[in-house]
Design an enzyme around this catalytic site. Structure first.
Site, PDB file in Angstrom:
ATOM      1  N   TYR A  50       0.838  -1.197   0.000  1.00 29.12           N
ATOM      2  CA  TYR A  50       0.000   0.000   0.000  1.00 29.12           C
ATOM      3  C   TYR A  50       0.871   1.244   0.000  1.00 29.12           C
ATOM      4  CZ  TYR A  50       0.947   0.556   5.049  1.00 29.12           C
ATOM      5  OH  TYR A  50       1.555   0.740   6.259  1.00 29.12           O
ATOM      6  N   CYS A  51       0.297   2.342  -0.466  1.00 29.16           N
ATOM      7  CA  CYS A  51       0.948   3.657  -0.430  1.00 29.16           C
ATOM      8  C   CYS A  51      -0.147   4.714  -0.320  1.00 29.16           C
ATOM      9  CB  CYS A  51       1.826   3.874  -1.658  1.00 29.16           C
ATOM     10  SG  CYS A  51       0.934   3.824  -3.227  1.00 29.16           S
ATOM     11  N   THR A  52       0.176   5.971  -0.510  1.00 24.49           N
ATOM     12  CA  THR A  52      -0.789   7.047  -0.272  1.00 24.49           C
ATOM     13  C   THR A  52      -1.994   6.981  -1.195  1.00 24.49           C
ATOM     14  OG1 THR A  52       1.023   8.469   0.447  1.00 24.49           O
ATOM     15  CG2 THR A  52      -1.078   9.540  -0.064  1.00 24.49           C
TER      16      THR A  52
ATOM     17  N   GLY B 201      -1.848   5.003  -4.361  1.00 22.97           N
ATOM     18  CA  GLY B 201      -1.801   3.820  -5.220  1.00 22.97           C
ATOM     19  C   GLY B 201      -0.741   3.831  -6.291  1.00 22.97           C
TER      20      GLY B 201
ATOM     21  N   ILE C 287      -4.128   4.440   0.562  1.00 24.37           N
ATOM     22  CA  ILE C 287      -4.646   4.734   1.899  1.00 24.37           C
ATOM     23  C   ILE C 287      -5.788   5.744   1.815  1.00 24.37           C
ATOM     24  CG2 ILE C 287      -4.034   5.559   4.210  1.00 24.37           C
ATOM     25  CD1 ILE C 287      -1.081   4.935   3.426  1.00 24.37           C
TER      26      ILE C 287
END
Length: 526
Positions: free
Chosen positions: A353-355, A357, A383
């Site tokens: 996951y990241c901020t 995508g 996220i």
């Protein structure tokens, strides 16, 4: 930007507005749609007269739309002739009785442009099939033709509400091959200036990555234009634009540029392509996977790794429970981190996951290319989308963002602490030493005692420089940052809790950066 869509495909007003939303309704060369006009039209187009009139009417009404106040259930009102209309019936009645002549002129414009489109569509069809993104551009490559008509809005309407409480920030990306990124750059620059938007847009042959802020009216128009552009309309939907409270004030200026990558991983897209990413999981699916992972947390040999693809200063103030958060300062270090810790991922199922995508798109592609993982999954929408659906889910703390807000809050959890006294604290500030200016976590009590730098060494340096008559103005890397290992080694799978000192952000990942910003200097390492 006329559409190739034939009017035979339906008379629904909303669909009509979508297909003809970009016609030039201010054409001074319009002719009166009288019986003589009808006689001049070919048989096929003549049959479409009533259709074109309906479209012209819908277009006229569309230009009068304004956002309804937040306390209203309806999404839009209409404003015309200094009058406010709160329902569709009243604006329709007003348009029919007071603006019949204008609608007639617009009907003529629709007919003329429809005739041109139908006559040229056959000759364009083969070319469009060979190269879809040439659609429309092959006969109209002017940037100005792809800007929205703002004649029904005043500059005040576009600018008002740009504050952090009334405005909005958009975060989005789209991976798709672009033949002419420099044209897209010029268009995006003109579009954002047209709408009084600030922010950062990063363009490459592999796609576009942007975060822009302005009034809600301006961001709404921006999304509409993006979704109607032939380059992106088949690749994006409204849900691909993440929104948050903010505005033009969140960015010092507008920066648009062309780069090799739309997110700087440091590896050519020709070597690691976005076309081979991990499996996308919706927020709901990802939530279930994390729940399953956490239920097995006590097992010594778990087959799952929950991997945070962000930098350590991001995961420091907010992260998923039980995650592996690499202690890296830049996403361009991520490939080296994977290489150095490759055995950690062997035969594992990885949840990334990241901020927003975008880092997971190529990050998962890189990890997959190593051929050691059992499966690689990624959180679709990042996220940002997860917190919209699960604000009190398994993600705890704030969401770091690459603009002057620093972070977004969706829950009351504080997972970080003051670097000096250890009190719970998660609000970043810039190091007070001008030659450093890294992000730090220092609580109000410690700030009052003068602890405003990222470390004691930097604090002392700041005092010396302040008393020096010949103060150096160039940026330099902080000593505490220089001591941090560039690529950490994970001996065992564990949650990485980043420790002080705090970082300077690598502005330009989920929120792309185009060049150095005064308040966010990059480290000297490349």
């Amino acid at each position: 930007m006329p559409s190739f869509t034939s009017p035979d495909q339906g008379d629904d007003l909303d669909a009509c507005v979508l297909r003809f939303s970009d016609l030039d309704l201010k054409d001074t060369r319009l002719i009166n749609p009288s019986s003589s006009l009808k006689a001049e039209l070919d048989v096929c187009t003549k049959k479409k007269y009533s259709f074109a009139k309906k479209k012209a009417f819908a277009l006229f009404v569309k230009t009068k739309e304004i956002p309804a106040p937040s306390f209203e259930c309806k999404e839009k009102w209409w404003k015309c002739c200094q009058q406010l209309f709160r329902d569709q019936i009243s604006i329709h009645r007003h348009a029919a009785t007071q603006h019949a002549d204008e609608i007639c002129h617009q009907t003529a414009s629709v007919l003329k442009q429809l005739a041109v489109t139908l006559n040229t569509s056959k000759s364009l069809k083969s070319e469009v099939n060979r190269n879809p993104q040439k659609e429309y551009f092959i006969y109209n490559h002017e940037v100005s033709a792809w800007l929205p008509d703002l004649s029904c809005f005043s500059p005040d309407e576009l600018i008002s509400g740009q504050g952090s409480d009334e405005g909005e920030v958009l975060l989005y990306y789209c991976y798709r091959d672009l033949e002419d990124p420099h044209w897209v750059c010029a268009w995006q620059t003109a579009l954002c200036q047209h709408l009084y938007l600030t922010g950062k847009v990063r363009i490459a042959t592999e796609g576009i990555n942007g975060t822009v802020g302005g009034s809600k009216l301006a961001t709404r128009l921006y999304v509409e234009v993006m979704l109607s552009c032939p380059l992106f309309k088949d690749y994006m939907c409204k849900d691909d634009f993440k929104t948050s409270k903010g505005g033009a004030c969140c960015f010092p200026e507008l920066r648009v540029g062309v780069f090799e990558e739309i997110v700087p991983m440091g590896i050519s897209p020709n070597k690691i392509s976005y076309k081979k990413p991990g499996i996308h999981l919706s927020p709901g699916e990802f939530h279930k996977e994390v729940e399953k992972f956490l239920s097995q947390a006590n097992e010594e040999q778990s087959d799952t790794i929950l991997l945070d693809c962000r930098n350590f200063y991001e995961s420091k103030i907010g992260r998923f429970q039980g995650c592996l958060a690499p202690d890296i300062r830049k996403f361009s270090y991520f490939p080296s981190y994977i290489d150095k810790n490759l055995e950690l991922f062997r035969e594992k199922k990885v949840l990334m996951y990241c901020t927003g995508g975008i880092r997971c798109e190529r990050g998962s592609a890189y990890l997959k290319a190593k051929g050691v993982c059992k499966e690689v999954f990624q959180l679709k929408g990042g996220i940002h989308k997860y917190l919209e659906e699960f604000p009190n889910g398994f993600y705890k703390g704030k969401l770091f963002v690459f603009d002057e807000r620093y972070a977004l809050s969706y829950n009351s959890d504080i997972v970080s602490e003051c670097s000096y006294c250890g009190a719970p604290w998660d609000q970043y500030k810039l190091c007070s030493t001008p030659q450093c200016r890294q992000l730090i976590l220092t609580c109000p009590a410690c700030q009052r005692q003068g602890f405003t730098a990222c470390c004691v060494t930097c604090q002392d340096k700041g005092r010396r420089l302040a008393s020096s008559p010949t103060q150096s103005s160039f940026k330099e890397e902080c000593e505490c940052t220089a001591r941090r290992p560039r690529i950490p080694s994970e001996l065992t799978q564990q949650v990485r809790l980043p420790t002080s000192p705090e970082p300077q952000p690598d502005v330009g990942e989920d929120g792309p950066c185009l060049c150095e910003q005064q308040q966010f200097p990059r480290p000297s390492e490349s």
